[in-house]
Motif scaffolding. Structure first.
Motif, PDB file in Angstrom:
ATOM      1  N   ASP A 126      17.525   8.564  33.506  1.00 64.44           N
ATOM      2  CA  ASP A 126      18.679   8.454  34.396  1.00 64.44           C
ATOM      3  C   ASP A 126      19.701   7.427  33.924  1.00 64.44           C
ATOM      4  O   ASP A 126      20.829   7.415  34.402  1.00 64.44           O
ATOM      5  N   GLY A 127      19.320   6.544  33.005  1.00 68.65           N
ATOM      6  CA  GLY A 127      20.251   5.512  32.577  1.00 68.65           C
ATOM      7  C   GLY A 127      20.364   4.374  33.563  1.00 68.65           C
ATOM      8  O   GLY A 127      21.453   3.860  33.821  1.00 68.65           O
ATOM      9  N   HIS A 128      19.223   3.957  34.129  1.00 69.80           N
ATOM     10  CA  HIS A 128      19.220   2.811  35.040  1.00 69.80           C
ATOM     11  C   HIS A 128      19.802   1.595  34.327  1.00 69.80           C
ATOM     12  O   HIS A 128      19.613   1.420  33.113  1.00 69.80           O
ATOM     13  N   PRO A 129      20.527   0.718  35.043  1.00 68.32           N
ATOM     14  CA  PRO A 129      21.188  -0.420  34.400  1.00 68.32           C
ATOM     15  C   PRO A 129      20.282  -1.323  33.574  1.00 68.32           C
ATOM     16  O   PRO A 129      20.766  -2.007  32.659  1.00 68.32           O
ATOM     17  N   LEU A 130      18.989  -1.380  33.887  1.00 68.57           N
ATOM     18  CA  LEU A 130      18.078  -2.193  33.085  1.00 68.57           C
ATOM     19  C   LEU A 130      17.381  -1.398  31.993  1.00 68.57           C
ATOM     20  O   LEU A 130      16.702  -1.971  31.134  1.00 68.57           O
ATOM     21  N   ASP A 131      17.535  -0.081  32.011  1.00 71.45           N
ATOM     22  CA  ASP A 131      16.882   0.804  31.045  1.00 71.45           C
ATOM     23  C   ASP A 131      17.788   0.966  29.838  1.00 71.45           C
ATOM     24  O   ASP A 131      18.311   2.047  29.575  1.00 71.45           O
ATOM     25  N   THR A 132      17.971  -0.101  29.079  1.00 69.18           N
ATOM     26  CA  THR A 132      19.017  -0.107  28.056  1.00 69.18           C
ATOM     27  C   THR A 132      18.462   0.175  26.658  1.00 69.18           C
ATOM     28  O   THR A 132      17.269   0.057  26.388  1.00 69.18           O
ATOM     29  N   ILE A 133      19.401   0.525  25.784  1.00 73.92           N
ATOM     30  CA  ILE A 133      19.124   0.714  24.364  1.00 73.92           C
ATOM     31  C   ILE A 133      19.642  -0.529  23.647  1.00 73.92           C
ATOM     32  O   ILE A 133      20.842  -0.817  23.665  1.00 73.92           O
ATOM     33  N   ASP A 134      18.741  -1.276  23.034  1.00 74.99           N
ATOM     34  CA  ASP A 134      19.158  -2.482  22.325  1.00 74.99           C
ATOM     35  C   ASP A 134      19.980  -2.120  21.086  1.00 74.99           C
ATOM     36  O   ASP A 134      19.850  -1.023  20.537  1.00 74.99           O
ATOM     37  N   PRO A 135      20.816  -3.041  20.615  1.00 77.73           N
ATOM     38  CA  PRO A 135      21.549  -2.790  19.376  1.00 77.73           C
ATOM     39  C   PRO A 135      20.601  -2.421  18.241  1.00 77.73           C
ATOM     40  O   PRO A 135      19.576  -3.073  18.024  1.00 77.73           O
ATOM     41  N   GLY A 136      20.922  -1.345  17.545  1.00 78.03           N
ATOM     42  CA  GLY A 136      20.109  -0.877  16.441  1.00 78.03           C
ATOM     43  C   GLY A 136      18.977   0.050  16.830  1.00 78.03           C
ATOM     44  O   GLY A 136      18.336   0.647  15.959  1.00 78.03           O
ATOM     45  N   ALA A 137      18.729   0.210  18.126  1.00 80.20           N
ATOM     46  CA  ALA A 137      17.621   1.046  18.594  1.00 80.20           C
ATOM     47  C   ALA A 137      18.122   2.418  19.039  1.00 80.20           C
ATOM     48  O   ALA A 137      19.322   2.661  19.155  1.00 80.20           O
ATOM     49  N   SER A 138      17.161   3.326  19.290  1.00 79.38           N
ATOM     50  CA  SER A 138      17.468   4.676  19.756  1.00 79.38           C
ATOM     51  C   SER A 138      16.638   4.993  20.991  1.00 79.38           C
ATOM     52  O   SER A 138      15.608   4.355  21.249  1.00 79.38           O
ATOM     53  N   ARG A 139      17.082   6.000  21.733  1.00 74.77           N
ATOM     54  CA  ARG A 139      16.359   6.436  22.927  1.00 74.77           C
ATOM     55  C   ARG A 139      16.565   7.932  23.111  1.00 74.77           C
ATOM     56  O   ARG A 139      17.643   8.455  22.821  1.00 74.77           O
ATOM     57  N   LEU A 140      15.532   8.602  23.607  1.00 68.62           N
ATOM     58  CA  LEU A 140      15.629  10.016  23.935  1.00 68.62           C
ATOM     59  C   LEU A 140      15.869  10.187  25.424  1.00 68.62           C
ATOM     60  O   LEU A 140      15.151   9.609  26.254  1.00 68.62           O
ATOM     61  N   TYR A 141      16.890  10.964  25.769  1.00 67.40           N
ATOM     62  CA  TYR A 141      17.159  11.330  27.155  1.00 67.40           C
ATOM     63  C   TYR A 141      16.823  12.815  27.323  1.00 67.40           C
ATOM     64  O   TYR A 141      17.295  13.655  26.557  1.00 67.40           O
ATOM     65  N   HIS A 142      16.022  13.111  28.338  1.00 72.05           N
ATOM     66  CA  HIS A 142      15.596  14.484  28.600  1.00 72.05           C
ATOM     67  C   HIS A 142      16.325  14.993  29.845  1.00 72.05           C
ATOM     68  O   HIS A 142      16.145  14.459  30.947  1.00 72.05           O
ATOM     69  N   TYR A 143      17.133  16.013  29.670  1.00 72.92           N
ATOM     70  CA  TYR A 143      17.889  16.607  30.762  1.00 72.92           C
ATOM     71  C   TYR A 143      17.384  18.036  30.985  1.00 72.92           C
ATOM     72  O   TYR A 143      17.649  18.932  30.164  1.00 72.92           O
ATOM     73  N   PRO A 144      16.683  18.284  32.079  1.00 78.62           N
ATOM     74  CA  PRO A 144      16.109  19.621  32.291  1.00 78.62           C
ATOM     75  C   PRO A 144      17.135  20.682  32.645  1.00 78.62           C
ATOM     76  O   PRO A 144      16.854  21.875  32.532  1.00 78.62           O
ATOM     77  N   ASN A 145      18.331  20.252  33.127  1.00 79.30           N
ATOM     78  CA  ASN A 145      19.371  21.206  33.555  1.00 79.30           C
ATOM     79  C   ASN A 145      18.841  22.170  34.613  1.00 79.30           C
ATOM     80  O   ASN A 145      19.196  23.352  34.643  1.00 79.30           O
ATOM     81  N   SER A 146      18.021  21.640  35.496  1.00 79.68           N
ATOM     82  CA  SER A 146      17.433  22.453  36.575  1.00 79.68           C
ATOM     83  C   SER A 146      18.289  22.358  37.826  1.00 79.68           C
ATOM     84  O   SER A 146      17.831  21.939  38.891  1.00 79.68           O
ATOM     85  N   GLN A 147      19.546  22.758  37.692  1.00 77.98           N
ATOM     86  CA  GLN A 147      20.486  22.677  38.800  1.00 77.98           C
ATOM     87  C   GLN A 147      21.593  23.687  38.557  1.00 77.98           C
ATOM     88  O   GLN A 147      21.748  24.202  37.448  1.00 77.98           O
ATOM     89  N   PRO A 148      22.376  23.987  39.594  1.00 73.88           N
ATOM     90  CA  PRO A 148      23.436  24.989  39.440  1.00 73.88           C
ATOM     91  C   PRO A 148      24.479  24.572  38.404  1.00 73.88           C
ATOM     92  O   PRO A 148      24.622  23.394  38.060  1.00 73.88           O
ATOM     93  N   ALA A 149      25.223  25.548  37.933  1.00 75.77           N
ATOM     94  CA  ALA A 149      26.319  25.290  36.999  1.00 75.77           C
ATOM     95  C   ALA A 149      27.284  24.269  37.594  1.00 75.77           C
ATOM     96  O   ALA A 149      27.612  24.325  38.786  1.00 75.77           O
ATOM     97  N   ALA A 150      27.733  23.328  36.760  1.00 74.82           N
ATOM     98  CA  ALA A 150      28.594  22.252  37.265  1.00 74.82           C
ATOM     99  C   ALA A 150      29.261  21.531  36.109  1.00 74.82           C
ATOM    100  O   ALA A 150      28.818  21.613  34.955  1.00 74.82           O
ATOM    101  N   THR A 151      30.321  20.801  36.446  1.00 72.85           N
ATOM    102  CA  THR A 151      30.956  19.883  35.508  1.00 72.85           C
ATOM    103  C   THR A 151      30.444  18.487  35.794  1.00 72.85           C
ATOM    104  O   THR A 151      30.795  17.879  36.814  1.00 72.85           O
ATOM    105  N   LEU A 152      29.592  17.981  34.931  1.00 72.34           N
ATOM    106  CA  LEU A 152      29.091  16.614  35.030  1.00 72.34           C
ATOM    107  C   LEU A 152      29.797  15.769  33.968  1.00 72.34           C
ATOM    108  O   LEU A 152      30.632  16.256  33.222  1.00 72.34           O
TER     109      LEU A 152
END
Length: 476
Positions: A126-152
């Motif tokens: 979800d990108g919680h404010p404390l769930d950060t990516i440190d400089p030089g690091a990487s993170r995987l975000y999983h988006y299931p797209n289990s919702q109606p069509a929309a502009t996010l």
């Protein structure tokens, strides 16, 4: 008075003075932003991000958060923050039921957190404010797209720095489509255009000027990263996906010459039916999809998209020019009388009062009198239940506007200041505007399959960075 700073600037530009236009040379000697000739650049269309790999059930993407430069003013490079070097970031187009896995690598010197605004996702993505990516690091975000069509849309959400990092460019469009919406035959392809709109302040060198809670001085409005661009349109229907990505600027969008638009969607997807309107109001983080039929304008007509929020004196009032060209063309797109059946959110079993107000010390913005503590749980909700939230803006004496954004779920706006809201902003919503001194009632059904800790906050980024945020825990 001619200052030492002016002398240094004059020395810096003297060598190129013979090749600079007079207006640009004058800008170099001023603290005012450089002059841009209105409607002299084409509307940039953010690139569509392509998957690096695809499996049977998911598309895998890679994005890099990195400093870069953007050509906002002629002959000048403006320092910005970007996803993949694009200002704004690339558009991700996904399909309902097909997951997107996004690897984000942080090449900045500060932490980053990516929030997919309006998405139904697990807390770890979800990108919680404390769930950060440190400089030089990487993170995987999983988006299931289990919702109606929309502009996010996606944006940075790192604690304490999100307002500045979003202001410097960390935003982008994320579009979910589905077969049900495809079957409606709305305008598509090149006739389906995202418009990411935000404001900024620039100095005489064309660089962004950042100061927290400085809305009044951000008088330049950008559309897809450009100042007053122009776009040639055919005489047929277009679908525009409007995203207010400004930190604090409300928009009231209308066409000049005056002409109605057809709104077909709100934050979380399609409305129940299309609504014809003379203007569309969007506060920060709100979205709307509209259809404009340019076949009703003669060829050669210039149609201006304007922000009329504060009347004739609105800074950056003229945002974008559409140049209508050619004869009426074949157009098999339609706007059907019915778009979809809207969900019944049920009867609330819990009523809450949420108060938004600046703290009496005048040093931070608060929710229920408290500054944000990212480790504190401010309220708990039960998955599957429906709640009524009465959101109060108690800043009438200061005339400070606020808004309410809930992560994870869409809600229905019932009323504002005791009056029912228009159907165009009732549902589906994830962000609702709360004008000074008013109370807004929203009906929230916590119907996501996910549980855990999610923020809710004012989506004036400067306000949320100044502590107008709280945590809710969704329990099984």
């Amino acid at each position: 008075m001619f200052s030492r700073r002016d002398a240094l600037k004059l020395s810096a530009v003297a060598g190129v003075g013979m090749v600079l236009p007079a207006q640009q040379l004058a800008s170099a000697l001023s603290d005012d932003p450089p002059v841009v000739t209105p409607f002299s650049v084409p509307l940039p269309i953010p690139p569509v991000l392509r998957p690096v790999t695809s499996s049977r059930s998911a598309d895998h993407y890679e994005m890099v958060v990195t400093p870069a430069t953007a050509r906002i003013f002629p002959g000048l490079d403006t320092r910005v923050l970007t996803f993949n070097g694009s200002f704004p970031g690339p558009t991700i187009r996904s399909r309902r039921g097909r997951a997107a896995v996004v690897k984000v690598t942080n090449k900045m010197s500060t932490p980053a957190a990516v929030h997919l605004h309006g998405a139904n996702v697990a807390p770890e993505s979800d990108g919680h404010p404390l769930d950060t990516i440190d400089p030089g690091a990487s993170r995987l975000y999983h988006y299931p797209n289990s919702q109606p069509a929309a502009t996010l849309w996606y944006h940075d959400h790192a604690h304490h720095v999100e307002a500045e990092q979003v202001y410097r460019g960390l935003t982008g469009a994320y579009i979910i489509s589905d077969s049900e919406t495809d079957a409606l035959r709305l305008p598509s392809g090149e006739f389906d255009i995202p418009l990411v709109i935000r404001d900024a302040q620039f100095d005489g060198d064309g660089q962004l000027v950042w100061k927290l809670d400085d809305f009044a001085n951000r008088k330049t409005v950008l559309v897809n990263g450009a100042i007053q661009p122009t776009h040639k349109v055919k005489r047929r229907k277009y679908r525009l996906r409007l995203i207010n990505a400004a930190n604090s600027r409300p928009l009231r969008l209308a066409l000049n010459p005056a002409s109605d638009v057809i709104q077909i969607a709100s934050d979380g997807g399609l409305l129940g039916r299309p609504v014809t309107r003379p203007e569309v109001e969007l506060w920060p983080a709100e979205r709307a999809e509209i259809v404009i039929d340019f076949s009703k304008f003669p060829s050669g007509t210039n149609v201006i998209l304007e922000n009329t929020f504060n009347g004739p004196e609105t800074p950056g009032r003229q945002l974008l020019r559409f140049e209508v060209t050619g004869s009426v063309v074949a157009d098999d797109s339609v706007v059907p009388a019915k778009l979809r059946d809207l969900e019944d959110l049920g009867t609330p079993t819990v009523t809450r009062r949420i108060v938004l107000a600046r703290d009496p010390t005048n040093t931070f913005y608060a929710i229920d009198g408290k500054a944000y503590d990212p480790k504190r749980i401010d309220l708990t909700v039960k998955r599957g239940t429906t709640e009524l939230w009465e959101v109060v803006n108690d800043d009438g004496q200061y005339n400070f506007p606020h808004s309410i954004h809930l992560h994870l779920v869409q809600f229905r706006v019932l009323e504002r200041a005791g009056q029912p809201v228009g159907e165009w902003e009732a549902y589906p919503k994830d962000t609702a505007r709360v004008p000074a001194g008013q109370t807004v009632k929203i009906l929230v059904k916590f119907d996501s399959e996910f549980t855990g800790v999610y923020p809710f906050h004012c989506h004036f980024f400067d306000h949320s960075s100044m502590a107008m945020m709280a945590n809710m825990q969704v329990l099984p």
